[in-house]
Each structure stands twice: as C-alpha cells, then as structure tokens.
Design a protein around this motif. Structure first.
Motif, PDB file in Angstrom:
ATOM      1  N   THR A  31     -31.679  15.107  -8.813  1.00  0.00           N
ATOM      2  CA  THR A  31     -30.357  15.568  -9.255  1.00  0.00           C
ATOM      3  C   THR A  31     -30.021  15.118 -10.682  1.00  0.00           C
ATOM      4  N   ASN A  32     -30.700  14.090 -11.184  1.00  0.00           N
ATOM      5  CA  ASN A  32     -30.390  13.633 -12.543  1.00  0.00           C
ATOM      6  C   ASN A  32     -30.674  14.700 -13.597  1.00  0.00           C
ATOM      7  N   ASP A  33     -31.688  15.483 -13.351  1.00  0.00           N
ATOM      8  CA  ASP A  33     -32.043  16.493 -14.344  1.00  0.00           C
ATOM      9  C   ASP A  33     -31.377  17.840 -14.089  1.00  0.00           C
ATOM     10  N   PHE A  34     -30.676  17.958 -12.971  1.00  0.00           N
ATOM     11  CA  PHE A  34     -29.927  19.184 -12.696  1.00  0.00           C
ATOM     12  C   PHE A  34     -28.773  18.802 -11.758  1.00  0.00           C
ATOM     13  N   ARG A  35     -27.659  18.444 -12.399  1.00  0.00           N
ATOM     14  CA  ARG A  35     -26.525  17.841 -11.675  1.00  0.00           C
ATOM     15  C   ARG A  35     -25.996  18.691 -10.524  1.00  0.00           C
ATOM     16  N   LEU A  36     -26.064  19.983 -10.720  1.00  0.00           N
ATOM     17  CA  LEU A  36     -25.509  20.882  -9.703  1.00  0.00           C
ATOM     18  C   LEU A  36     -26.144  20.654  -8.322  1.00  0.00           C
ATOM     19  N   LEU A  37     -27.405  20.204  -8.352  1.00  0.00           N
ATOM     20  CA  LEU A  37     -28.109  19.993  -7.087  1.00  0.00           C
ATOM     21  C   LEU A  37     -27.469  18.879  -6.252  1.00  0.00           C
ATOM     22  N   GLN A  38     -26.610  18.076  -6.909  1.00  0.00           N
ATOM     23  CA  GLN A  38     -25.906  17.020  -6.159  1.00  0.00           C
ATOM     24  C   GLN A  38     -25.091  17.599  -5.005  1.00  0.00           C
TER      25      GLN A  38
ATOM     26  N   ASN B 102     -34.844  23.066 -24.284  1.00  0.00           N
ATOM     27  CA  ASN B 102     -35.515  21.938 -23.628  1.00  0.00           C
ATOM     28  C   ASN B 102     -34.719  21.416 -22.430  1.00  0.00           C
ATOM     29  N   ARG B 103     -33.383  21.444 -22.570  1.00  0.00           N
ATOM     30  CA  ARG B 103     -32.571  21.052 -21.398  1.00  0.00           C
ATOM     31  C   ARG B 103     -32.723  22.084 -20.275  1.00  0.00           C
ATOM     32  N   ALA B 104     -32.801  23.343 -20.677  1.00  0.00           N
ATOM     33  CA  ALA B 104     -32.993  24.413 -19.683  1.00  0.00           C
ATOM     34  C   ALA B 104     -34.314  24.216 -18.937  1.00  0.00           C
ATOM     35  N   VAL B 105     -35.352  23.826 -19.669  1.00  0.00           N
ATOM     36  CA  VAL B 105     -36.658  23.586 -19.041  1.00  0.00           C
ATOM     37  C   VAL B 105     -36.536  22.485 -17.979  1.00  0.00           C
ATOM     38  N   LYS B 106     -35.825  21.412 -18.329  1.00  0.00           N
ATOM     39  CA  LYS B 106     -35.672  20.291 -17.380  1.00  0.00           C
ATOM     40  C   LYS B 106     -35.015  20.747 -16.085  1.00  0.00           C
ATOM     41  N   LYS B 107     -33.962  21.582 -16.250  1.00  0.00           N
ATOM     42  CA  LYS B 107     -33.243  22.047 -15.050  1.00  0.00           C
ATOM     43  C   LYS B 107     -34.125  22.949 -14.194  1.00  0.00           C
ATOM     44  N   VAL B 108     -34.778  23.885 -14.850  1.00  0.00           N
ATOM     45  CA  VAL B 108     -35.619  24.817 -14.087  1.00  0.00           C
ATOM     46  C   VAL B 108     -36.759  24.056 -13.409  1.00  0.00           C
ATOM     47  N   ASP B 109     -37.317  23.102 -14.117  1.00  0.00           N
ATOM     48  CA  ASP B 109     -38.403  22.305 -13.561  1.00  0.00           C
ATOM     49  C   ASP B 109     -37.920  21.502 -12.337  1.00  0.00           C
ATOM     50  N   ALA B 110     -36.732  20.888 -12.467  1.00  0.00           N
ATOM     51  CA  ALA B 110     -36.183  20.120 -11.339  1.00  0.00           C
ATOM     52  C   ALA B 110     -35.997  21.030 -10.132  1.00  0.00           C
ATOM     53  N   LEU B 111     -35.529  22.245 -10.403  1.00  0.00           N
ATOM     54  CA  LEU B 111     -35.262  23.167  -9.296  1.00  0.00           C
ATOM     55  C   LEU B 111     -36.550  23.735  -8.699  1.00  0.00           C
TER      56      LEU B 111
ATOM     57  N   PHE C 196     -28.171  28.426   0.142  1.00  0.00           N
ATOM     58  CA  PHE C 196     -29.422  27.915  -0.402  1.00  0.00           C
ATOM     59  C   PHE C 196     -29.538  26.399  -0.186  1.00  0.00           C
ATOM     60  N   LEU C 197     -28.495  25.664  -0.539  1.00  0.00           N
ATOM     61  CA  LEU C 197     -28.590  24.201  -0.445  1.00  0.00           C
ATOM     62  C   LEU C 197     -28.704  23.739   1.007  1.00  0.00           C
ATOM     63  N   ALA C 198     -27.999  24.412   1.901  1.00  0.00           N
ATOM     64  CA  ALA C 198     -28.119  24.058   3.322  1.00  0.00           C
ATOM     65  C   ALA C 198     -29.549  24.323   3.792  1.00  0.00           C
ATOM     66  N   ALA C 199     -30.056  25.511   3.481  1.00  0.00           N
ATOM     67  CA  ALA C 199     -31.425  25.862   3.897  1.00  0.00           C
ATOM     68  C   ALA C 199     -32.431  24.886   3.281  1.00  0.00           C
ATOM     69  N   ALA C 200     -32.213  24.558   2.013  1.00  0.00           N
ATOM     70  CA  ALA C 200     -33.152  23.668   1.319  1.00  0.00           C
ATOM     71  C   ALA C 200     -33.176  22.293   1.981  1.00  0.00           C
TER      72      ALA C 200
ATOM     73  N   ILE D  49     -25.973  19.253  -2.773  1.00  0.00           N
ATOM     74  CA  ILE D  49     -26.736  19.225  -1.524  1.00  0.00           C
ATOM     75  C   ILE D  49     -26.251  18.075  -0.645  1.00  0.00           C
ATOM     76  N   GLU D  50     -25.608  17.076  -1.279  1.00  0.00           N
ATOM     77  CA  GLU D  50     -25.140  15.915  -0.510  1.00  0.00           C
ATOM     78  C   GLU D  50     -24.144  16.306   0.579  1.00  0.00           C
ATOM     79  N   ARG D  51     -23.465  17.415   0.386  1.00  0.00           N
ATOM     80  CA  ARG D  51     -22.549  17.927   1.426  1.00  0.00           C
ATOM     81  C   ARG D  51     -23.244  18.117   2.764  1.00  0.00           C
ATOM     82  N   PHE D  52     -24.546  18.377   2.704  1.00  0.00           N
ATOM     83  CA  PHE D  52     -25.279  18.680   3.942  1.00  0.00           C
ATOM     84  C   PHE D  52     -26.045  17.474   4.463  1.00  0.00           C
ATOM     85  N   MET D  53     -25.908  16.339   3.760  1.00  0.00           N
ATOM     86  CA  MET D  53     -26.694  15.167   4.143  1.00  0.00           C
ATOM     87  C   MET D  53     -25.924  14.228   5.069  1.00  0.00           C
ATOM     88  N   TYR D  54     -26.597  13.720   6.073  1.00  0.00           N
ATOM     89  CA  TYR D  54     -26.034  12.710   6.958  1.00  0.00           C
ATOM     90  C   TYR D  54     -26.537  11.343   6.483  1.00  0.00           C
TER      91      TYR D  54
END
Ligand code: GCO
Length: 461
Positions: free
Chosen positions: A264-271, A239-248, A192-196, A273-278
């Motif tokens: 990524t601040n509102d959903f840390r796991l999305l960080q 409310n924290r769940a809302v922030k994460k879902v909204d970020a995603l 998912f993160l690579a495709a995204a 994605i940096e593995r795929f960034m140049y």
C-alpha cells in the motif's frame, strides 16, 4: 546466443500449460454444473464473435489423443486445471463422481505414458451457484474453497505431486470484478478489493490445506508479471505512475503471500482493502510455497494520465509504439522475462521459480498440412534464451512451460488469438502440430541448438 536443453540441467522441468475452461468443452456433460464462464459467454457482446467454450477443443473426449501427442512430442510435464463445477456442481456439498472419474482417467493416462501432471486447482471457472452467493466477494469463499482443495487432495493427491493453488489472481479479480470484461462481469473498486482479499486468503489457505493433507507434494501458485517502464524515463509523474501500476499488477498478490503485507505504500488507494480485513488476517495471507509460478508475456509502458479513474496512469498499447507485437496487442520483448525473473529473485522468501506460462498468439500460415509459425518459434527461442540468461546469473528458476499446447478459447477474445504449438481445426477437432511444436519437440529431445538463426523451416521437418 546458442543453447541446448542440456544448458538448463537435468532437473529443469519443461512442459506445456492449459486450463479447463479453455480446452475441455463438455460444459454440461456427466453432471457438470455451470461455472461463471458458462453463463458469462451467453451475455451479449462480452466475447469476440460471440464465441464460447461449450465445446472448445473437446479435450474432455480427446484427452487420450492429446496426451499421446504430448508423449510423441517429448513433452515431459503437463499443466492443466480442474473445473471446480465438474467436481462440485454447486461448488460445495455433493460430489459429482463422474467428474472425479474424468480427472482420474486423465491423471492415470499421463502417468502411464510418463508425463508428470501439474494441476492448477482454480483457473477462473467459479461454480455459478457460488457466484450467486457473492462468489469471490463473499468471505465464505475461504471455506468453500477449502472444501474443494481438500477434496482435490483426497482424490488426486496420491498421484499428483505438483499443485498450483490459483492461476493469476490479479487477472481474474481485475478483469472479472473491476473492469467487468471477464466473468462474472462485475465492476468497481469495492468488488475488486473484496475479491482480491478473499483470493489472497484462499491462495495461502489452499497451500496450508494441501500441505497438511500430504507431505510429499510440491505446492505452488501462479502470478502474472509484466516488466514495467515509464513512457518518459526522467518524468517524475510517469515514474510515480510506474510504481503504482507495478504495486497493483505485479506485487499486490505475491507480497502478502511472502509475509510482506499488501504494497500500500506505493499505491495508497489499496489501503481501502483494510475494510475487508479481520484481525489476524495479515498472518493468514502468508504461506511458504515450495515454488512460485511466474507467467510473463510482455512488458508494459506506463504514462501518467490524470483522467484515468483511481490510478491516474495509463498503459500505452504496444501497437501504438512498436512494430513487433502479438494478436493480443502485447509487445514482443524477450528481456521482460529476464527482468521478471530477476525481480522475483530479489524476494528472499521464494524457494524456487517455475515459469508456468509464456507464449504468443500470431496469425499462423497454413499450407496443406504444414503450419508455419516462424514468429512463434522465434518468440519461444528468444524468451527461453532470456530464462537461461537469468538462470546462469544464479536465479532459482527451475522450469518453463509454454502457453499453450492447443489453440483454444482465449477468454474475452474468443477463438481468434491462437496460442497453441498445436493447431486445432474447431470444425473437425483435427490437431496439426505447428512448426513451433516440432521445434519444441526437437529442442526437448536435445537434438537442436536454439538460436535466432534457426528460423528456416527445414530445421523442424
Ligand atoms: C492467463 C491464463 C491463460 C491465458 C494466457 C494468454 O494466465 O492469463 O492462464 O488462460 O490464456 O495467459 O492470455
């Protein structure tokens, strides 16, 4: 609230939206290559009732009739997508000129009858050949896609002035590469993160290519957006769940385009994605689109749930909480489109918003040649009313496209949910304008005032 088309101003763009795989059929005709949807529908138990889009609305052969119908209905703008594998059977390399011819005929006919074509370059039907090389998970897709975009501009850009680079990247990467419920059926966070990331690069790169090749076009891209609320308003975890879902689901693809980076601040796991960034990628993700296509259908209610992998949040189905929901199990909630527009308006870098999709699937009542779809009429009036409300408050919204013209192939749900304002008999390919189609037509002719009181059929005959 009472309103007419005039209240939106003369410049406001009204239209209907469609997508190639959902309507065209002719899946292997005239040199077309296979797409990931052509192969995905052959897998067992992936699509409701084992439906497939091999024939669908056979728009490939009925396009002239359908455009003539648009003309008859006074619909001035038509959004459709190009099937990548009709133009490049293998995704790259040699061009299939019969595919180019088809789109030329379609575009020319639209223009001949005074309908403006709005073209989506990618609406989910990746050439299967490219999928075999990794598809959206392979960074090379930035080059493959670039060649395809440049080719579309070269052959159609003299006449097509409104472009949308991608359709709903969140949905095709989320459903296709994380959940595996859409083509190509891949799963997992890495896919998912690579495709995204690659889709986000392509969305900006596509914009840059289009602009560099033609200066006289209007370039946009589209996003899905659902207004989100917590299940329990005062619960911190919800409310924290809302922030994460909204970020995603609402912010992940648009914010890097606007130069804000991934949320990524509102959903840390999305960080991850940096593995795929140049290096330099962050800059490459940004592009100043001429317009942003907003696609809204519903709102979501979100609850904290420790058992949900990664996100620890759950969307509560509409059927479990309200009575008014569609065949997709989406709540009918007109203010969601108002909230969506207000939210987009808070982004400084958006120049113009076009609602590129909004609509609903209901069970239509068929009596003789009359298709009574009062619920859809009401839905469209109420949502369009909310668009006007936002516009009157100064939101830069300047267009509205109904999803969709024809009942069609609704991805994993097959032909079951009918979204059309025109009914399609899939055995005979007969088209019958539903009451919603008649209503929209009268509304666009400016002969009708819209309000929820006008539900009675006699107004549309
Ligand atoms: C979408 C797609 C459409 C769907 C519609 C209803 O953007 O999700 O553009 O292809 O058919 O949204 O689900």
């Amino acid at each position: 609230m009472l309103f007419t088309r005039k209240d939106f101003g003369d410049d406001f763009k009204w239209g209907v939206s469609t997508a190639a795989y959902q309507i065209e059929g002719a899946h292997a005709k005239d040199g077309k290559g296979s797409s990931i949807w052509d192969t995905f529908v052959q897998k067992r138990k992936k699509i409701l009732n084992q439906d497939h889009g091999n024939i669908a609305c056979d728009f490939y052969h009925h396009y002239a009739e359908d455009i003539a119908l648009l003309y008859k209905l006074n619909i001035p703008n038509f959004r459709f997508s190009l099937a990548w594998s009709r133009i490049f059977p293998m995704g790259i390399g040699s061009i299939n000129y019969k595919g180019i011819d088809f789109y030329n005929r379609l575009i020319d006919f639209c223009l001949e009858v005074g309908i403006d074509p709005w073209v989506t370059i990618y609406h989910w039907d990746l050439p299967d050949y490219l999928h075999k090389k990794g598809g959206w998970t392979n960074r090379e897709i930035v080059d493959w896609f670039g060649e395809y975009v440049a080719t579309c501009s070269k052959y159609f850009g003299d006449r097509v002035k409104n472009w949308m680079v991608l359709n709903e990247p969140m949905v095709f990467t989320g459903a296709g590469y994380f959940l595996g419920v859409h083509a190509p059926g891949k799963k997992g966070l890495s896919n998912f993160l690579a495709a995204a990331h690659h889709a986000t690069l392509c969305q900006a790169e596509g914009g840059r290519i289009l602009r560099s090749l033609r200066t006289d076009s209007s370039i946009g891209t589209t996003f899905s957006y659902s207004h989100i609320e917590p299940a329990r308003k005062t619960d911190d975890k919800d409310n924290r769940a809302v922030k994460k879902v909204d970020a995603l689901i609402n912010r992940f693809f648009i914010e890097p385009l606007l130069g804000m980076g991934y949320p990524t601040n509102d959903f840390r796991l999305l960080q991850r994605i940096e593995r795929f960034m140049y290096p330099q990628d962050e800059k490459k993700l940004a592009f100043d689109m001429d317009f942003i296509g907003l696609q809204n259908y519903t709102r979501e209610i979100v609850q904290h749930n420790p058992f949900m992998p990664f996100i620890k949040a759950k969307i509560i189905k509409a059927s479990k909480r309200v009575t008014n929901y569609t065949l997709m199990d989406w709540e009918v909630y007109p203010p969601s489109i108002y909230e969506a527009l207000k939210q987009y308006d808070r982004y400084e870098n958006i120049k113009e918003i076009i609602v590129t999709e909004n609509g609903a699937a209901f069970t239509d009542q068929i009596t003789g040649t009359t298709i009574n779809d009062d619920k859809r009429v009401r839905f469209l009036q109420d949502y369009i009313g909310q668009v006007l409300l936002a516009k009157n408050e100064g939101v830069k919204v300047n267009g509205y496209f109904v999803w969709t013209l024809l009942d069609n192939f609704e991805w994993a749900e097959g032909f079951h949910p009918r979204f059309g304002i025109v009914y399609v008999d899939f055995n005979t390919q007969e088209r019958i304008v539903k009451n919603s189609g008649k209503w929209y037509s009268h509304f666009l002719q400016n002969t009708l005032t819209a309000s929820s009181e006008l539900q009675n059929n006699e107004h549309f005959e």
